[in-house]
Design a protein around this motif. Sequence first.
Motif, PDB file in Angstrom:
ATOM      1  N   ASP A   1      -3.411  -8.053  11.494  1.00 24.65           N
ATOM      2  CA  ASP A   1      -3.168  -6.621  11.648  1.00 24.65           C
ATOM      3  C   ASP A   1      -3.907  -5.827  10.571  1.00 24.65           C
ATOM      4  O   ASP A   1      -4.004  -6.258   9.418  1.00 24.65           O
ATOM      5  CB  ASP A   1      -1.664  -6.335  11.551  1.00 24.65           C
ATOM      6  CG  ASP A   1      -1.325  -4.909  11.950  1.00 24.65           C
ATOM      7  OD1 ASP A   1      -1.348  -4.032  11.057  1.00 24.65           O
ATOM      8  OD2 ASP A   1      -1.060  -4.674  13.135  1.00 24.65           O
TER       9      ASP A   1
ATOM     10  N   SER B   1      -3.087  -3.254   8.918  1.00 21.28           N
ATOM     11  CA  SER B   1      -2.260  -2.827   7.788  1.00 21.28           C
ATOM     12  C   SER B   1      -2.268  -3.855   6.650  1.00 21.28           C
ATOM     13  O   SER B   1      -2.004  -3.522   5.494  1.00 21.28           O
ATOM     14  CB  SER B   1      -0.815  -2.594   8.254  1.00 21.28           C
ATOM     15  OG  SER B   1      -0.248  -3.795   8.753  1.00 21.28           O
TER      16      SER B   1
ATOM     17  N   ASN C   1      -4.340  -3.077   3.528  1.00 22.03           N
ATOM     18  CA  ASN C   1      -3.914  -2.006   2.624  1.00 22.03           C
ATOM     19  C   ASN C   1      -2.821  -2.446   1.645  1.00 22.03           C
ATOM     20  O   ASN C   1      -2.382  -1.654   0.820  1.00 22.03           O
ATOM     21  CB  ASN C   1      -3.432  -0.802   3.441  1.00 22.03           C
ATOM     22  CG  ASN C   1      -4.567  -0.168   4.219  1.00 22.03           C
ATOM     23  OD1 ASN C   1      -5.680  -0.023   3.718  1.00 22.03           O
ATOM     24  ND2 ASN C   1      -4.301   0.197   5.465  1.00 22.03           N
ATOM     25  N   ARG C   2      -2.411  -3.687   1.744  1.00 23.98           N
ATOM     26  CA  ARG C   2      -1.401  -4.205   0.817  1.00 23.98           C
ATOM     27  C   ARG C   2      -2.076  -4.661  -0.484  1.00 23.98           C
ATOM     28  O   ARG C   2      -3.267  -4.980  -0.501  1.00 23.98           O
ATOM     29  CB  ARG C   2      -0.637  -5.349   1.467  1.00 23.98           C
ATOM     30  CG  ARG C   2       0.172  -4.904   2.683  1.00 23.98           C
ATOM     31  CD  ARG C   2       0.777  -6.088   3.424  1.00 23.98           C
ATOM     32  NE  ARG C   2       1.717  -6.839   2.582  1.00 23.98           N
ATOM     33  CZ  ARG C   2       2.327  -7.954   2.986  1.00 23.98           C
ATOM     34  NH1 ARG C   2       2.092  -8.440   4.202  1.00 23.98           N
ATOM     35  NH2 ARG C   2       3.163  -8.584   2.178  1.00 23.98           N
TER      36      ARG C   2
END
Length: 259
Positions: A140, A142, A145-146
Amino acid sequence: MTSNQPLLEIKNLSVSIENKQIVKGLNLTVNPGEIHAIMGPNGSGKSTLCYALMGHPEYTVTGGEVLMNGKNVLEMAVDERSKAGMFLAFQYPVEVPGVTLQNFLRTAYNSHKGENGTSKVNVLKFWGFLKSKLQMLGIDESFANRYLNDGFSGGEKKRAEILQMAVLEPKVALLDETDSGLDIDALRAVAEGVNKLMNPAMGIVMITHYQRLLDYIKPHYVHIMASGNIIKTGGPELALELEEKGYGWLTGDKVAAEV
């Protein structure tokens, strides 16, 4: 590189840590398109081999030669080895709070491409490139962005390593117990990522204890390492034999006492 030139040649390599000899005259040749699995008891020198190849300062090469594409790896600094196409996926990746995975990967990517004389990519252009890698690996968006490995599960840390491998596109990938600490679903996901990245110009050396990884990533060769050296080489069937018999029939009491 000529078509018949090995991708990686390790000749009579010896490595010590704090004046203790760990790797003792090891030889290994990896050709383009080959996957090699190295198995063996704890303490046999498998991870030491990987760290020494990558240039970890705590590991001292006391003898031998390492060539990649015919060039002397041992004369290169750590970053030079990486830029030349060597990659190490760590068994225990480090957490870096405050640095996103995307920014970390863009810095690494620009460092490599800048070395080759090409222009460095900006944030937007790199994001497009990274998205294609995420999609290929089924990760994914997202995830990028971690913060790097911060609060990641074991499976997420290993997938981040494989994503880094996808971005850097190495010639020689060293996978140090990539399967450790993974449940079956995470193992399958990581293995699928490695299989997607493997190509005819690349070579992979996998360190593993377990046959289960080799059910998903099929090696051309399986090497058994004990007491700092490779004591037996075979095909995938050798790993199945180990699963059934253990290491005792190969190593004897001497190695068993060391573990």
